[in-house]
Design a protein around this motif. Sequence first.
Motif, PDB file in Angstrom:
ATOM      1  N   CYS A 195       0.894   3.861  -1.541  1.00 29.71           N
ATOM      2  CA  CYS A 195       0.615   4.028  -0.125  1.00 29.71           C
ATOM      3  C   CYS A 195       0.032   5.418   0.104  1.00 29.71           C
ATOM      4  CB  CYS A 195       1.882   3.832   0.724  1.00 29.71           C
ATOM      5  SG  CYS A 195       3.214   5.003   0.350  1.00 29.71           S
ATOM      6  N   VAL A 196      -0.427   5.631   1.330  1.00 30.07           N
ATOM      7  CA  VAL A 196      -0.894   6.946   1.764  1.00 30.07           C
ATOM      8  C   VAL A 196      -0.026   7.374   2.936  1.00 30.07           C
ATOM      9  CG1 VAL A 196      -2.828   8.270   2.708  1.00 30.07           C
ATOM     10  CG2 VAL A 196      -3.240   6.489   0.989  1.00 30.07           C
ATOM     11  N   VAL A 197       0.377   8.642   2.956  1.00 31.56           N
ATOM     12  CA  VAL A 197       1.256   9.152   4.013  1.00 31.56           C
ATOM     13  C   VAL A 197       0.671  10.424   4.616  1.00 31.56           C
ATOM     14  CG1 VAL A 197       3.350   8.119   3.078  1.00 31.56           C
ATOM     15  CG2 VAL A 197       2.665  10.403   2.326  1.00 31.56           C
ATOM     16  N   ASP A 198       1.124  10.717   5.819  1.00 29.73           N
ATOM     17  CA  ASP A 198       0.740  11.933   6.526  1.00 29.73           C
ATOM     18  C   ASP A 198       1.741  13.031   6.177  1.00 29.73           C
ATOM     19  OD1 ASP A 198       0.094  13.944   8.289  1.00 29.73           O
ATOM     20  OD2 ASP A 198       0.081  12.670  10.074  1.00 29.73           O
ATOM     21  N   VAL A 199       1.258  14.116   5.558  1.00 32.76           N
ATOM     22  CA  VAL A 199       2.146  15.224   5.194  1.00 32.76           C
ATOM     23  C   VAL A 199       1.701  16.527   5.855  1.00 32.76           C
ATOM     24  CG1 VAL A 199       2.871  14.187   3.014  1.00 32.76           C
ATOM     25  CG2 VAL A 199       0.829  15.647   3.060  1.00 32.76           C
ATOM     26  N   ALA A 200       0.925  16.414   6.935  1.00 34.56           N
ATOM     27  CA  ALA A 200       0.405  17.607   7.601  1.00 34.56           C
ATOM     28  C   ALA A 200       1.520  18.533   8.059  1.00 34.56           C
ATOM     29  CB  ALA A 200      -0.478  17.201   8.780  1.00 34.56           C
ATOM     30  N   HIS A 207       7.805  -2.051  -6.176  1.00 32.84           N
ATOM     31  CA  HIS A 207       6.695  -1.551  -5.361  1.00 32.84           C
ATOM     32  C   HIS A 207       7.133  -1.406  -3.904  1.00 32.84           C
ATOM     33  CE1 HIS A 207       2.369  -1.295  -4.102  1.00 32.84           C
ATOM     34  NE2 HIS A 207       2.881  -1.788  -2.988  1.00 32.84           N
ATOM     35  N   GLN A 208       7.760  -2.457  -3.391  1.00 31.32           N
ATOM     36  CA  GLN A 208       8.196  -2.427  -2.000  1.00 31.32           C
ATOM     37  C   GLN A 208       9.238  -1.339  -1.770  1.00 31.32           C
ATOM     38  OE1 GLN A 208       6.986  -4.226   0.659  1.00 31.32           O
ATOM     39  NE2 GLN A 208       8.206  -2.697   1.740  1.00 31.32           N
ATOM     40  N   GLY A 209      10.128  -1.144  -2.734  1.00 28.88           N
ATOM     41  CA  GLY A 209      11.148  -0.116  -2.589  1.00 28.88           C
ATOM     42  C   GLY A 209      10.559   1.279  -2.472  1.00 28.88           C
ATOM     43  N   VAL A 210       9.494   1.538  -3.206  1.00 25.70           N
ATOM     44  CA  VAL A 210       8.837   2.852  -3.128  1.00 25.70           C
ATOM     45  C   VAL A 210       8.188   3.038  -1.763  1.00 25.70           C
ATOM     46  CG1 VAL A 210       6.977   4.276  -4.062  1.00 25.70           C
ATOM     47  CG2 VAL A 210       8.496   3.033  -5.612  1.00 25.70           C
ATOM     48  N   VAL A 211       7.506   2.004  -1.273  1.00 28.46           N
ATOM     49  CA  VAL A 211       6.864   2.106   0.040  1.00 28.46           C
ATOM     50  C   VAL A 211       7.917   2.284   1.133  1.00 28.46           C
ATOM     51  CG1 VAL A 211       5.355   0.947   1.715  1.00 28.46           C
ATOM     52  CG2 VAL A 211       4.888   0.745  -0.737  1.00 28.46           C
ATOM     53  N   ASP A 212       9.033   1.572   1.019  1.00 28.20           N
ATOM     54  CA  ASP A 212      10.121   1.734   1.997  1.00 28.20           C
ATOM     55  C   ASP A 212      10.676   3.161   1.969  1.00 28.20           C
ATOM     56  OD1 ASP A 212       9.910  -0.888   2.824  1.00 28.20           O
ATOM     57  OD2 ASP A 212      11.543  -1.616   1.561  1.00 28.20           O
ATOM     58  N   ALA A 213      10.821   3.718   0.767  1.00 32.79           N
ATOM     59  CA  ALA A 213      11.322   5.087   0.650  1.00 32.79           C
ATOM     60  C   ALA A 213      10.343   6.079   1.268  1.00 32.79           C
ATOM     61  CB  ALA A 213      11.570   5.427  -0.822  1.00 32.79           C
ATOM     62  N   PRO A 249       0.309   1.314   3.752  1.00 38.41           N
ATOM     63  CA  PRO A 249       0.640   0.673   2.477  1.00 38.41           C
ATOM     64  C   PRO A 249      -0.569  -0.013   1.862  1.00 38.41           C
ATOM     65  CG  PRO A 249       1.310  -0.737   4.278  1.00 38.41           C
ATOM     66  CD  PRO A 249       0.724   0.499   4.906  1.00 38.41           C
ATOM     67  N   VAL A 250      -0.530  -0.186   0.551  1.00 45.35           N
ATOM     68  CA  VAL A 250      -1.564  -0.962  -0.139  1.00 45.35           C
ATOM     69  C   VAL A 250      -0.888  -2.057  -0.948  1.00 45.35           C
ATOM     70  CG1 VAL A 250      -3.116   1.020  -0.273  1.00 45.35           C
ATOM     71  CG2 VAL A 250      -1.607   0.522  -2.189  1.00 45.35           C
ATOM     72  N   ARG A 251      -1.692  -2.994  -1.399  1.00 49.77           N
ATOM     73  CA  ARG A 251      -1.175  -4.143  -2.124  1.00 49.77           C
ATOM     74  C   ARG A 251      -0.707  -3.764  -3.529  1.00 49.77           C
ATOM     75  NH1 ARG A 251      -0.851  -8.787   1.259  1.00 49.77           N
ATOM     76  NH2 ARG A 251      -2.528  -8.662   2.779  1.00 49.77           N
ATOM     77  N   PHE A 252       0.187  -4.583  -4.029  1.00 46.38           N
ATOM     78  CA  PHE A 252       0.634  -4.448  -5.413  1.00 46.38           C
ATOM     79  C   PHE A 252      -0.558  -4.503  -6.366  1.00 46.38           C
ATOM     80  CE2 PHE A 252       1.853  -6.809  -9.292  1.00 46.38           C
ATOM     81  CZ  PHE A 252       2.750  -5.901  -9.843  1.00 46.38           C
ATOM     82  N   ASP A 253      -0.517  -3.675  -7.399  1.00 47.70           N
ATOM     83  CA  ASP A 253      -1.512  -3.650  -8.471  1.00 47.70           C
ATOM     84  C   ASP A 253      -2.838  -3.021  -8.049  1.00 47.70           C
ATOM     85  OD1 ASP A 253      -0.903  -4.100 -11.065  1.00 47.70           O
ATOM     86  OD2 ASP A 253      -1.526  -6.197 -11.119  1.00 47.70           O
ATOM     87  N   THR A 254      -2.799  -2.043  -7.189  1.00 47.89           N
ATOM     88  CA  THR A 254      -3.997  -1.280  -6.853  1.00 47.89           C
ATOM     89  C   THR A 254      -4.061  -0.045  -7.756  1.00 47.89           C
ATOM     90  OG1 THR A 254      -3.957  -1.997  -4.546  1.00 47.89           O
ATOM     91  CG2 THR A 254      -5.196  -0.001  -5.041  1.00 47.89           C
ATOM     92  N   ILE A 255      -5.137   0.087  -8.506  1.00 44.68           N
ATOM     93  CA  ILE A 255      -5.310   1.195  -9.434  1.00 44.68           C
ATOM     94  C   ILE A 255      -6.515   2.019  -9.012  1.00 44.68           C
ATOM     95  CG2 ILE A 255      -5.650   1.867 -11.842  1.00 44.68           C
ATOM     96  CD1 ILE A 255      -3.067   0.374 -11.501  1.00 44.68           C
ATOM     97  N   LEU A 256      -6.337   3.337  -8.949  1.00 47.70           N
ATOM     98  CA  LEU A 256      -7.448   4.260  -8.746  1.00 47.70           C
ATOM     99  C   LEU A 256      -7.829   4.866 -10.084  1.00 47.70           C
ATOM    100  CD1 LEU A 256      -6.306   6.191  -5.537  1.00 47.70           C
ATOM    101  CD2 LEU A 256      -7.946   4.320  -5.678  1.00 47.70           C
TER     102      LEU A 256
END
Length: 288
Positions: free
Chosen positions: A31-36, A91-97, A107-114
């Motif tokens: 996922c991507v989060v705001d940490v400003a 995966h869901q547990g990490v996004v929830d945390a 959030p992004v879907r399971f199995d997204t690789i950059l």
Amino acid sequence: MTDEGTTEETTTDEGATANETAGDEGRYLYCVVDVADESDAETGTTLEAEGVDGEEPYLVVEDGLAALVQRRATPYDSDDETTVKRWLLQHQGVVDAAHERFGTPLPVRFDTILQGDDAGVAAWLDRQRGDLRPALDRFAGRSEYRIELTCDADAFGAGVTEGDDRLDELQDESDEADSGTAFLKSKQADQRERSLVAEEWHETTASLRESLDDHAAETRNIDRNVTSLDEDDRDDADFETTFSVLADEEAANAIGDRLDEIAAKPGVEVRYTGPWPPYTFAPTLGDE
């Protein structure tokens, strides 16, 4: 949310898909989060949650935005259903945390690789800023809630069909007719009854949709408005309608009060779940 973790190809930089990722360097994206406003958030900061396959998720930070990632160059793949379910839950547990720690994530879907290393992820965040920042601003203070409505058509329709003159007329004609005509009239009466019940369900869900739009920032129908009112299935006839809403806590409570009214109708069951990360409302990431 459990049903949002389905494996899908997700477009990443340079038009590559997750399943086309190759090479030794890569980062699995949660996922991507705001940490400003998070002074202690920097690249390498870990999250107290077990990642997919037991890996350790950490942040890659770029000017107020952060991607939650772990080192992984290729998508996860297994024919074992238990293994895949475990990965999805991790995966869901990490996004929830992340949701709990930083507020509503994108959030992004399971199995997204950059592709690439941490510097490549930071560069991706910078390139995607025009999509990421507005999405995070829209999600701030809001979560996704799922509403699933089901009903038993016989119980629901009992009060709807009572007193309908045309239905009463067809039933009387069926009772008084000879066997051949009686069968035809009985079918016509069934069709009339199904039509009345379907119309009432449509009006019920349309009224609910208006209420949801009044309270939620955004509402989506999840394309499960299905009836099983075929002639041969009349005894087991059911309706299903599913909505997802993006709402803050106050709006979610108001929606809950409205759903209590719907649940009081005969034969209707309501399942209201959340708050979840806003998977349904998240934009597709990575398209350039």
